[in-house]
Design a protein around this motif. Structure first.
Motif, PDB file in Angstrom:
ATOM      1  N   ARG A  13       0.699  -1.181  -0.078  1.00  0.00           N
ATOM      2  CA  ARG A  13       0.052  -0.127  -0.070  1.00  0.00           C
ATOM      3  C   ARG A  13       0.911   1.313   0.086  1.00  0.00           C
ATOM      4  O   ARG A  13       0.493   2.210  -0.670  1.00  0.00           O
ATOM      5  CB  ARG A  13      -1.115   0.071   1.176  1.00  0.00           C
ATOM      6  N   PRO A  14       1.856   1.337   0.675  1.00  0.00           N
ATOM      7  CA  PRO A  14       2.814   2.577   0.740  1.00  0.00           C
ATOM      8  C   PRO A  14       3.294   2.970  -0.559  1.00  0.00           C
ATOM      9  O   PRO A  14       3.450   3.943  -0.968  1.00  0.00           O
ATOM     10  CB  PRO A  14       3.732   2.527   1.692  1.00  0.00           C
ATOM     11  N   LEU A  15       3.616   1.904  -1.528  1.00  0.00           N
ATOM     12  CA  LEU A  15       4.127   2.299  -2.673  1.00  0.00           C
ATOM     13  C   LEU A  15       3.152   2.424  -3.663  1.00  0.00           C
ATOM     14  O   LEU A  15       3.331   3.611  -4.464  1.00  0.00           O
ATOM     15  CB  LEU A  15       4.800   0.841  -3.454  1.00  0.00           C
ATOM     16  N   TRP A  16       1.772   2.095  -3.537  1.00  0.00           N
ATOM     17  CA  TRP A  16       0.834   2.550  -4.219  1.00  0.00           C
ATOM     18  C   TRP A  16       0.253   4.216  -3.885  1.00  0.00           C
ATOM     19  O   TRP A  16      -0.002   4.868  -4.737  1.00  0.00           O
ATOM     20  CB  TRP A  16      -0.508   1.622  -4.042  1.00  0.00           C
ATOM     21  N   ASP A  17       0.321   4.254  -2.518  1.00  0.00           N
ATOM     22  CA  ASP A  17       0.249   5.806  -2.142  1.00  0.00           C
ATOM     23  C   ASP A  17       1.062   6.756  -2.753  1.00  0.00           C
ATOM     24  O   ASP A  17       0.969   7.803  -3.048  1.00  0.00           O
ATOM     25  CB  ASP A  17       0.066   5.764  -0.554  1.00  0.00           C
ATOM     26  N   VAL A  69      -5.849  -3.137 -10.015  1.00  0.00           N
ATOM     27  CA  VAL A  69      -6.600  -3.448 -10.931  1.00  0.00           C
ATOM     28  C   VAL A  69      -6.470  -2.456 -12.369  1.00  0.00           C
ATOM     29  O   VAL A  69      -6.728  -1.436 -12.119  1.00  0.00           O
ATOM     30  CB  VAL A  69      -8.402  -3.883 -10.802  1.00  0.00           C
ATOM     31  N   VAL A  70      -5.822  -3.022 -13.179  1.00  0.00           N
ATOM     32  CA  VAL A  70      -5.265  -2.229 -14.270  1.00  0.00           C
ATOM     33  C   VAL A  70      -6.314  -2.223 -15.471  1.00  0.00           C
ATOM     34  O   VAL A  70      -6.202  -3.450 -16.037  1.00  0.00           O
ATOM     35  CB  VAL A  70      -3.963  -2.516 -14.651  1.00  0.00           C
ATOM     36  N   ASP A  71      -6.554  -1.152 -16.342  1.00  0.00           N
ATOM     37  CA  ASP A  71      -7.227  -1.460 -17.528  1.00  0.00           C
ATOM     38  C   ASP A  71      -6.205  -1.066 -18.696  1.00  0.00           C
ATOM     39  O   ASP A  71      -5.330   0.028 -18.735  1.00  0.00           O
ATOM     40  CB  ASP A  71      -8.371  -0.293 -17.728  1.00  0.00           C
ATOM     41  N   ILE A  98       2.703   2.906 -15.037  1.00  0.00           N
ATOM     42  CA  ILE A  98       1.648   2.696 -15.079  1.00  0.00           C
ATOM     43  C   ILE A  98       0.994   4.047 -14.571  1.00  0.00           C
ATOM     44  O   ILE A  98       1.026   4.349 -13.501  1.00  0.00           O
ATOM     45  CB  ILE A  98       1.007   1.492 -14.197  1.00  0.00           C
ATOM     46  N   PRO A  99       0.102   4.729 -15.223  1.00  0.00           N
ATOM     47  CA  PRO A  99      -0.495   6.086 -14.993  1.00  0.00           C
ATOM     48  C   PRO A  99      -1.453   5.547 -13.986  1.00  0.00           C
ATOM     49  O   PRO A  99      -2.407   4.640 -14.023  1.00  0.00           O
ATOM     50  CB  PRO A  99      -1.196   6.661 -16.193  1.00  0.00           C
ATOM     51  N   VAL A 100      -1.838   6.403 -12.840  1.00  0.00           N
ATOM     52  CA  VAL A 100      -2.826   6.075 -11.951  1.00  0.00           C
ATOM     53  C   VAL A 100      -4.057   6.114 -12.448  1.00  0.00           C
ATOM     54  O   VAL A 100      -4.939   5.356 -11.835  1.00  0.00           O
ATOM     55  CB  VAL A 100      -2.628   7.058 -10.516  1.00  0.00           C
ATOM     56  N   ASP A 101      -4.512   6.604 -13.184  1.00  0.00           N
ATOM     57  CA  ASP A 101      -5.865   6.831 -13.852  1.00  0.00           C
ATOM     58  C   ASP A 101      -5.980   5.589 -14.652  1.00  0.00           C
ATOM     59  O   ASP A 101      -7.073   5.220 -15.202  1.00  0.00           O
ATOM     60  CB  ASP A 101      -6.179   8.013 -14.659  1.00  0.00           C
ATOM     61  N   ALA A 102      -5.197   4.666 -14.897  1.00  0.00           N
ATOM     62  CA  ALA A 102      -5.213   3.493 -15.725  1.00  0.00           C
ATOM     63  C   ALA A 102      -5.560   2.489 -14.474  1.00  0.00           C
ATOM     64  O   ALA A 102      -6.011   1.352 -14.852  1.00  0.00           O
ATOM     65  CB  ALA A 102      -3.815   2.980 -16.267  1.00  0.00           C
ATOM     66  N   VAL A 106      -8.972  -0.852  -6.737  1.00  0.00           N
ATOM     67  CA  VAL A 106      -7.633  -1.279  -5.802  1.00  0.00           C
ATOM     68  C   VAL A 106      -8.110  -2.218  -4.641  1.00  0.00           C
ATOM     69  O   VAL A 106      -9.165  -1.789  -4.012  1.00  0.00           O
ATOM     70  CB  VAL A 106      -6.862  -0.129  -4.850  1.00  0.00           C
ATOM     71  N   GLU A 107      -7.886  -3.459  -4.843  1.00  0.00           N
ATOM     72  CA  GLU A 107      -8.343  -4.330  -3.757  1.00  0.00           C
ATOM     73  C   GLU A 107      -7.508  -4.636  -2.652  1.00  0.00           C
ATOM     74  O   GLU A 107      -6.137  -4.899  -3.023  1.00  0.00           O
ATOM     75  CB  GLU A 107      -8.665  -5.705  -4.554  1.00  0.00           C
TER      76      GLU A 107
END
Length: 110
Positions: A13-17, A69-71, A98-102, A106-107
């Protein structure tokens, strides 16, 4: 052709944040960056549990894991399905940040 339109990436999670603050996610796998690896390791839904067990199945694994979950249609960079060895199972690899809007969801990983 992939069985589902989305691809998945398990991370801390800290890497995603941190990625949400910068606008792009650039970790390839546990402890390795996109710059070091050349692509970001992803999986299909069916591949997720074995990948998670391989990367985070040890006692020193962090307890704050999430699944991005990436589109692929929102990436703007190539996604290639490749096997780690000839004839092996193919995994989706993202050849760029990976752009955050892609990330469409987040599960929490349990």
């Amino acid at each position: 052709m992939p069985e589902h339109p989305y691809i998945l990436h398990i991370t801390e999670r800290p890497l995603w944040d941190a990625a949400r603050e910068t606008g792009t996610y650039e970790m390839s796998t546990r402890g390795r960056t996109l710059a070091e690896e050349g692509f970001i390791h992803c999986s299909t839904r069916a591949q997720l549990r074995p990948v998670a067990n391989f990367l985070y199945g040890s006692e020193d694994a962090p307890d704050d894991l999430v699944v991005l979950v990436v589109d692929p249609a929102r990436l703007g960079v190539p996604v290639k399905y490749e096997a780690p060895e000839p004839g092996g199972e193919e995994f989706p690899h993202v050849y760029g940040p990976i752009p955050v809007d892609a990330v469409v969801d987040v599960e929490v990983w349990e």
